[in-house]
Design an enzyme around this catalytic site. Structure first.
Site, mmCIF file in Angstrom:
data_model
loop_
_atom_site.group_PDB
_atom_site.id
_atom_site.type_symbol
_atom_site.label_atom_id
_atom_site.label_comp_id
_atom_site.label_asym_id
_atom_site.label_seq_id
_atom_site.Cartn_x
_atom_site.Cartn_y
_atom_site.Cartn_z
ATOM 1 N N LYS A 91 -3.904 -23.974 56.058
ATOM 2 C CA LYS A 91 -3.226 -24.542 54.894
ATOM 3 C C LYS A 91 -1.754 -24.162 54.867
ATOM 4 O O LYS A 91 -0.885 -24.975 54.543
ATOM 5 C CB LYS A 91 -3.909 -24.090 53.599
ATOM 6 C CG LYS A 91 -3.199 -24.565 52.321
ATOM 7 C CD LYS A 91 -3.103 -26.083 52.257
ATOM 8 C CE LYS A 91 -2.209 -26.576 51.119
ATOM 9 N NZ LYS A 91 -2.665 -26.188 49.788
ATOM 10 N N LYS A 98 6.829 -20.691 47.396
ATOM 11 C CA LYS A 98 5.868 -19.600 47.565
ATOM 12 C C LYS A 98 5.072 -19.769 48.854
ATOM 13 O O LYS A 98 4.887 -18.827 49.628
ATOM 14 C CB LYS A 98 4.940 -19.558 46.349
ATOM 15 C CG LYS A 98 3.860 -18.495 46.381
ATOM 16 C CD LYS A 98 2.514 -19.024 46.864
ATOM 17 C CE LYS A 98 1.922 -20.045 45.913
ATOM 18 N NZ LYS A 98 0.585 -20.527 46.375
#
Length: 305
Positions: free
Chosen positions: A176, A244
């Site tokens: 991911k 992030k």
């Protein structure tokens, strides 16, 4: 099936709704109770007050949360998921599925803590943004025990169009982060290219047609290009969340000793974007950073071109 869903934000809410519409019994929790209002009064849905209450009523628990700190608090904190697994007054879920995008070491640590009390964990972050969650066409990127994946596959298929088994715990989280790095690089390259066309006096709308017909075709150009031209930066995936994820991808690459010069550049660009107060806008707001450099708005005076 008895399911708990914890985290009813931009992605979690539509995901949980798909499970409810399929007839499953749900216990739902969100830190901000207002996010759970749409579930109040729905058939077979209970809105609960803690993650422990949610997990204690479920065979399978799904979490969709913002970052590592929140995930750890929900799993390990007082009245967290783990506390339901060790309290005889509560039921113990068989499988916990985390769909958040977090650092792989956090995932494997939580999997070990849950395994110690007999609970399997899957890391199953998703590829896709809010529209994909609403339409039920997400792709789940899954790490953990193959048997747990197969048990959850029918649920993944209710919320998405594909679920890919990557291997043991952490492999879903690894993939991911690599995926999101490519997404961020694509949107940054799009903004850069559109800025060149805009500054040179060209037509950025026609430029998107050029991209659609050639080797530079991408989902970023097809989905985000028109939104940039229409000045629609409402968040489908916030720039600060992408920032992030890019940082986590860099941390992972460093741990693997993989040089990632593109990651470093993209991280700087998203940091600039967030530092400019655009963090809560869509990730396509990185285009505004380029606009500040060229002194023009991409697509301005388009009707005259």
């Amino acid at each position: 099936m008895r399911i708990a869903f914890i985290g009813l934000g931009t992605m979690g809410k539509p995901m949980a709704m798909h499970l409810q519409r399929a007839g499953h019994t749900l216990a739902v929790y969100n830190r901000n109770r207002d996010r759970a209002r749409d579930f109040e009064g729905l058939e077979s849905v209970t809105v609960v007050s803690t993650p422990k209450d949610a997990a204690g009523q479920a065979d399978i628990v799904f979490t969709m949360l913002t970052d590592d700190a929140v995930v750890e608090a929900v799993y390990l904190g007082e009245d967290g998921i783990l506390s339901a697994c060790t309290d005889d007054a509560f039921g113990t879920p068989k499988i916990v599925v985390d769909c958040s995008t977090i650092y792989p070491d956090t995932t494997t640590m939580l999997a070990e803590r849950l395994a110690a009390v007999g609970v399997d964990m899957l890391d199953a972050p998703v590829s896709g943004s809010e529209p994909h969650a609403i339409e039920g066409i997400l792709t789940f990127i899954v790490g953990g025990k193959k048997e747990a994946y197969e048990t959850c596959l029918p649920l993944f298929e209710l919320m998405g169009r594909k679920a890919l088994y990557m291997g043991p715990n952490g492999t879903g989280a690894n993939a991911k982060l690599a995926n999101n790095l490519i997404v961020a690089a694509n949107i940054t390259a799009l903004a850069e290219g559109m800025s060149i066309v805009q500054k040179s006096g060209g037509n950025p709308e026609l430029f998107l047609e050029i991209l659609a017909g050639g080797g530079a075709r991408s989902a970023a150009a097809e989905v985000k290009g028109p939104r940039i031209l229409n000045r629609d930066f409402s968040p489908q995936f916030m720039a600060q969340l992408m920032f992030k994820d890019i940082k986590l991808a860099g941390r992972l690459a460093q741990s693997l000793q993989v040089p990632t010069p593109i990651q470093a550049t993209v991280q700087q660009l998203f940091q600039m974007t967030c530092n400019s107060g655009l963090g809560q806008e869509d990730l396509s707001a990185v285009a505004k950073t380029y606009e500040s450099w060229i002194g023009q708005t991409i697509g301005e005076n388009l009707e005259k071109k």
